[in-house]
Design a protein around this motif. Structure first.
Motif, PDB file in Angstrom:
ATOM      1  N   LEU A  69       0.827  -1.201   0.000  1.00  0.00           N
ATOM      2  CA  LEU A  69       0.000   0.000   0.000  1.00  0.00           C
ATOM      3  C   LEU A  69       0.865   1.256   0.000  1.00  0.00           C
ATOM      4  CD1 LEU A  69      -2.812  -0.993   2.526  1.00  0.00           C
ATOM      5  CD2 LEU A  69      -2.789  -1.226   0.041  1.00  0.00           C
ATOM      6  N   ARG A  70       1.957   1.211   0.743  1.00  0.00           N
ATOM      7  CA  ARG A  70       2.867   2.362   0.796  1.00  0.00           C
ATOM      8  C   ARG A  70       3.482   2.614  -0.582  1.00  0.00           C
ATOM      9  NH1 ARG A  70       5.674   0.882   5.097  1.00  0.00           N
ATOM     10  NH2 ARG A  70       7.547   0.078   4.057  1.00  0.00           N
ATOM     11  N   VAL A  71       3.856   1.562  -1.276  1.00  0.00           N
ATOM     12  CA  VAL A  71       4.451   1.714  -2.605  1.00  0.00           C
ATOM     13  C   VAL A  71       3.438   2.265  -3.598  1.00  0.00           C
ATOM     14  CG1 VAL A  71       5.358   0.427  -4.582  1.00  0.00           C
ATOM     15  CG2 VAL A  71       6.257  -0.005  -2.296  1.00  0.00           C
ATOM     16  N   LEU A  72       2.209   1.741  -3.581  1.00  0.00           N
ATOM     17  CA  LEU A  72       1.194   2.230  -4.508  1.00  0.00           C
ATOM     18  C   LEU A  72       0.883   3.698  -4.239  1.00  0.00           C
ATOM     19  CD1 LEU A  72      -1.141  -0.888  -4.528  1.00  0.00           C
ATOM     20  CD2 LEU A  72       0.281  -0.067  -6.421  1.00  0.00           C
ATOM     21  N   ASP A  73       0.801   4.080  -2.973  1.00  0.00           N
ATOM     22  CA  ASP A  73       0.601   5.496  -2.642  1.00  0.00           C
ATOM     23  C   ASP A  73       1.751   6.343  -3.175  1.00  0.00           C
ATOM     24  OD1 ASP A  73      -1.863   5.784  -1.494  1.00  0.00           O
ATOM     25  OD2 ASP A  73      -1.168   5.532   0.565  1.00  0.00           O
ATOM     26  N   TYR A  74       2.956   5.831  -3.031  1.00  0.00           N
ATOM     27  CA  TYR A  74       4.130   6.581  -3.470  1.00  0.00           C
ATOM     28  C   TYR A  74       4.094   6.801  -4.990  1.00  0.00           C
ATOM     29  CZ  TYR A  74       9.008   7.971  -4.032  1.00  0.00           C
ATOM     30  OH  TYR A  74      10.146   8.663  -4.340  1.00  0.00           O
ATOM     31  N   ILE A  75       3.696   5.788  -5.755  1.00  0.00           N
ATOM     32  CA  ILE A  75       3.612   5.935  -7.207  1.00  0.00           C
ATOM     33  C   ILE A  75       2.593   7.009  -7.571  1.00  0.00           C
ATOM     34  CG2 ILE A  75       3.053   4.781  -9.382  1.00  0.00           C
ATOM     35  CD1 ILE A  75       4.010   2.149  -8.093  1.00  0.00           C
ATOM     36  N   HIS A  76       1.422   6.961  -6.920  1.00  0.00           N
ATOM     37  CA  HIS A  76       0.386   7.959  -7.212  1.00  0.00           C
ATOM     38  C   HIS A  76       0.836   9.364  -6.843  1.00  0.00           C
ATOM     39  CE1 HIS A  76      -3.248   5.771  -8.496  1.00  0.00           C
ATOM     40  NE2 HIS A  76      -2.736   4.754  -7.829  1.00  0.00           N
ATOM     41  N   LEU A 118     -12.657   0.743   1.190  1.00  0.00           N
ATOM     42  CA  LEU A 118     -11.777   1.719   1.812  1.00  0.00           C
ATOM     43  C   LEU A 118     -12.284   3.106   1.440  1.00  0.00           C
ATOM     44  CD1 LEU A 118      -8.208   0.239   1.109  1.00  0.00           C
ATOM     45  CD2 LEU A 118      -9.425   0.266   3.291  1.00  0.00           C
ATOM     46  N   PRO A 119     -12.196   4.082   2.364  1.00  0.00           N
ATOM     47  CA  PRO A 119     -12.702   5.427   2.070  1.00  0.00           C
ATOM     48  C   PRO A 119     -11.689   6.258   1.305  1.00  0.00           C
ATOM     49  CG  PRO A 119     -11.890   5.334   4.311  1.00  0.00           C
ATOM     50  CD  PRO A 119     -11.750   3.940   3.759  1.00  0.00           C
ATOM     51  N   HIS A 120     -12.219   7.251   0.597  1.00  0.00           N
ATOM     52  CA  HIS A 120     -11.362   8.216  -0.094  1.00  0.00           C
ATOM     53  C   HIS A 120     -12.016   9.584  -0.004  1.00  0.00           C
ATOM     54  CE1 HIS A 120      -8.735  10.091  -3.028  1.00  0.00           C
ATOM     55  NE2 HIS A 120      -9.777  10.460  -3.723  1.00  0.00           N
ATOM     56  N   THR A 121     -11.237  10.596   0.315  1.00  0.00           N
ATOM     57  CA  THR A 121     -11.689  11.980   0.270  1.00  0.00           C
ATOM     58  C   THR A 121     -10.761  12.742  -0.658  1.00  0.00           C
ATOM     59  OG1 THR A 121     -12.525  11.874   2.544  1.00  0.00           O
ATOM     60  CG2 THR A 121     -12.170  14.056   1.600  1.00  0.00           C
ATOM     61  N   GLY A 122     -11.336  13.386  -1.657  1.00  0.00           N
ATOM     62  CA  GLY A 122     -10.530  14.106  -2.631  1.00  0.00           C
ATOM     63  C   GLY A 122     -11.107  13.914  -4.021  1.00  0.00           C
ATOM     64  N   ALA A 123     -10.412  14.458  -5.005  1.00  0.00           N
ATOM     65  CA  ALA A 123     -10.881  14.391  -6.387  1.00  0.00           C
ATOM     66  C   ALA A 123     -11.150  12.948  -6.810  1.00  0.00           C
ATOM     67  CB  ALA A 123      -9.841  15.020  -7.313  1.00  0.00           C
ATOM     68  N   TYR A 124     -12.254  12.750  -7.510  1.00  0.00           N
ATOM     69  CA  TYR A 124     -12.593  11.398  -7.943  1.00  0.00           C
ATOM     70  C   TYR A 124     -11.534  10.823  -8.878  1.00  0.00           C
ATOM     71  CZ  TYR A 124     -17.270  11.848  -5.888  1.00  0.00           C
ATOM     72  OH  TYR A 124     -18.315  11.987  -5.014  1.00  0.00           O
ATOM     73  N   MET A 125     -10.841  11.685  -9.611  1.00  0.00           N
ATOM     74  CA  MET A 125      -9.788  11.186 -10.488  1.00  0.00           C
ATOM     75  C   MET A 125      -8.634  10.557  -9.698  1.00  0.00           C
ATOM     76  SD  MET A 125      -7.951  14.749 -11.725  1.00  0.00           S
ATOM     77  CE  MET A 125      -6.456  14.005 -12.368  1.00  0.00           C
ATOM     78  N   GLU A 126      -8.602  10.786  -8.383  1.00  0.00           N
ATOM     79  CA  GLU A 126      -7.548  10.223  -7.549  1.00  0.00           C
ATOM     80  C   GLU A 126      -7.949   8.908  -6.885  1.00  0.00           C
ATOM     81  OE1 GLU A 126      -4.642  11.526  -7.371  1.00  0.00           O
ATOM     82  OE2 GLU A 126      -4.910  13.578  -8.125  1.00  0.00           O
ATOM     83  N   VAL A 127      -9.208   8.477  -7.067  1.00  0.00           N
ATOM     84  CA  VAL A 127      -9.684   7.302  -6.319  1.00  0.00           C
ATOM     85  C   VAL A 127      -9.018   6.016  -6.796  1.00  0.00           C
ATOM     86  CG1 VAL A 127     -11.657   6.678  -7.784  1.00  0.00           C
ATOM     87  CG2 VAL A 127     -11.782   6.313  -5.299  1.00  0.00           C
ATOM     88  N   SER A 128      -8.372   6.048  -7.949  1.00  0.00           N
ATOM     89  CA  SER A 128      -7.732   4.831  -8.456  1.00  0.00           C
ATOM     90  C   SER A 128      -6.702   4.289  -7.474  1.00  0.00           C
ATOM     91  CB  SER A 128      -7.064   5.102  -9.807  1.00  0.00           C
ATOM     92  OG  SER A 128      -6.091   6.125  -9.687  1.00  0.00           O
TER      93      SER A 128
END
Length: 287
Positions: free
Chosen positions: A10-17, A141-151
């Motif tokens: 999860l940390r790596v995927l966050d880092y890529i985004h 899992l929750p997400h707050t922010g632009a929908y284009m970032e939900v990936s």
């Protein structure tokens, strides 16, 4: 041990985004994962089903596609933001991934697939059906922010599902979208990304459980890149719903993904956009 590996993925995927223009080499990502370079890539591929290079390329191109159609930045600026050395290398990669140049992709304007390109000044039309969907048990899992970032959150859900062997229990991948991006600031948009699971699957932290009742939905099946879904919402809410004679229920809009970008060309992606509907009220018969 499993949780530790999950946290690393999860940390790596966050880092890529978060760092599409940064150093996303195998060595750099191994450092982010705090894992030996001898084993890092095997673990990543085993837990996500992709090579690290495939994930980096896909995430960069997804972000670039959103920037192309949702901002006025130049192709050269977007190429730099997405981590490409030159506009030419970006255009080649984008054409390989999307089947067209970045300029052509941006030219679509309303972001529909080519066969749905509307006349100037009109809205594209989509067929809509009323369907009764069964009750669903969601792991999200929750997400707050632009929908284009939900990936990025879908990446996390997918990684957790693989790590915990949830895929045999899964009946679909979906998203819940609570706010209208035309009315709510991008930073405040709320959504959940997740899976629908059978009753025997365990849902453990950080995954959260949400239950949806069986109900009727207005369903539009959209074919094309996720960046074009706004046109589908415009038609559902701006054209179909007002003329349907139905009222929306107090439940967020639902997207059901019928295939995945990991193995499907962008123009062939299929998404069911579902608006929950209140039950119809029957007029009383005259006494």
């Amino acid at each position: 041990m499993t949780a530790s590996y999950e946290d690393r993925m999860l940390r790596v995927l966050d880092y890529i985004h978060d760092n599409p223009r940064g150093d996303l080499s195998l060595d750099a990502l191994a450092d982010v994962a705090a894992m030996s370079r001898f084993h890092w890539h095997r673990v990543f591929h085993g837990m996500t089903g992709e090579t690290a290079a495939q994930a980096v390329r896909r995430i960069r191109l997804h972000r670039a596609a959103c920037w192309l159609v949702q901002t006025e930045e130049s192709v050269a600026e977007i190429a730099t933001q997405a981590g490409y050395d030159t506009p030419q290398s970006f255009s080649r990669a984008f054409r390989d991934g999307f089947g067209m140049t970045p300029t052509r992709f941006r030219f679509r304007g309303d972001l529909t697939a080519p066969l749905l390109k509307p006349d100037k000044g009109s809205r594209p039309m989509f067929p809509v059906q009323i369907e009764t969907l069964p009750a669903m048990r969601l792991a999200v899992l929750p997400h707050t922010g632009a929908y284009m970032e939900v990936s990025r959150v879908f990446e996390q859900v997918s990684t957790l599902a693989t790590s915990r062997n949830l895929w045999p229990h899964a009946t679909g991948m979906l998203g819940l979208y609570y706010d209208d991006p035309n009315a709510v600031p991008a930073a405040e948009l709320r959504s959940h990304a997740g899976l629908s699971l059978g009753p025997d699957a365990e849902i453990a932290s950080p995954l959260e459980e949400i239950s949806l009742p069986s109900r009727s939905y207005g369903v539009l099946t959209f074919k094309g890149p996720y960046a074009g879904l706004r046109a589908a919402y415009d038609h559902l809410y701006g054209t179909w719903l007002p003329s349907s004679g139905r009222e929306p229920a107090h439940q967020p809009a639902l997207e059901i993904y019928l295939n995945a970008p990991q193995d499907t060309a962008p123009d062939n992606l299929l998404t069911k956009v579902c608006v929950p509907l209140k039950a119809e009220t029957r007029a009383k018969e005259p006494a």
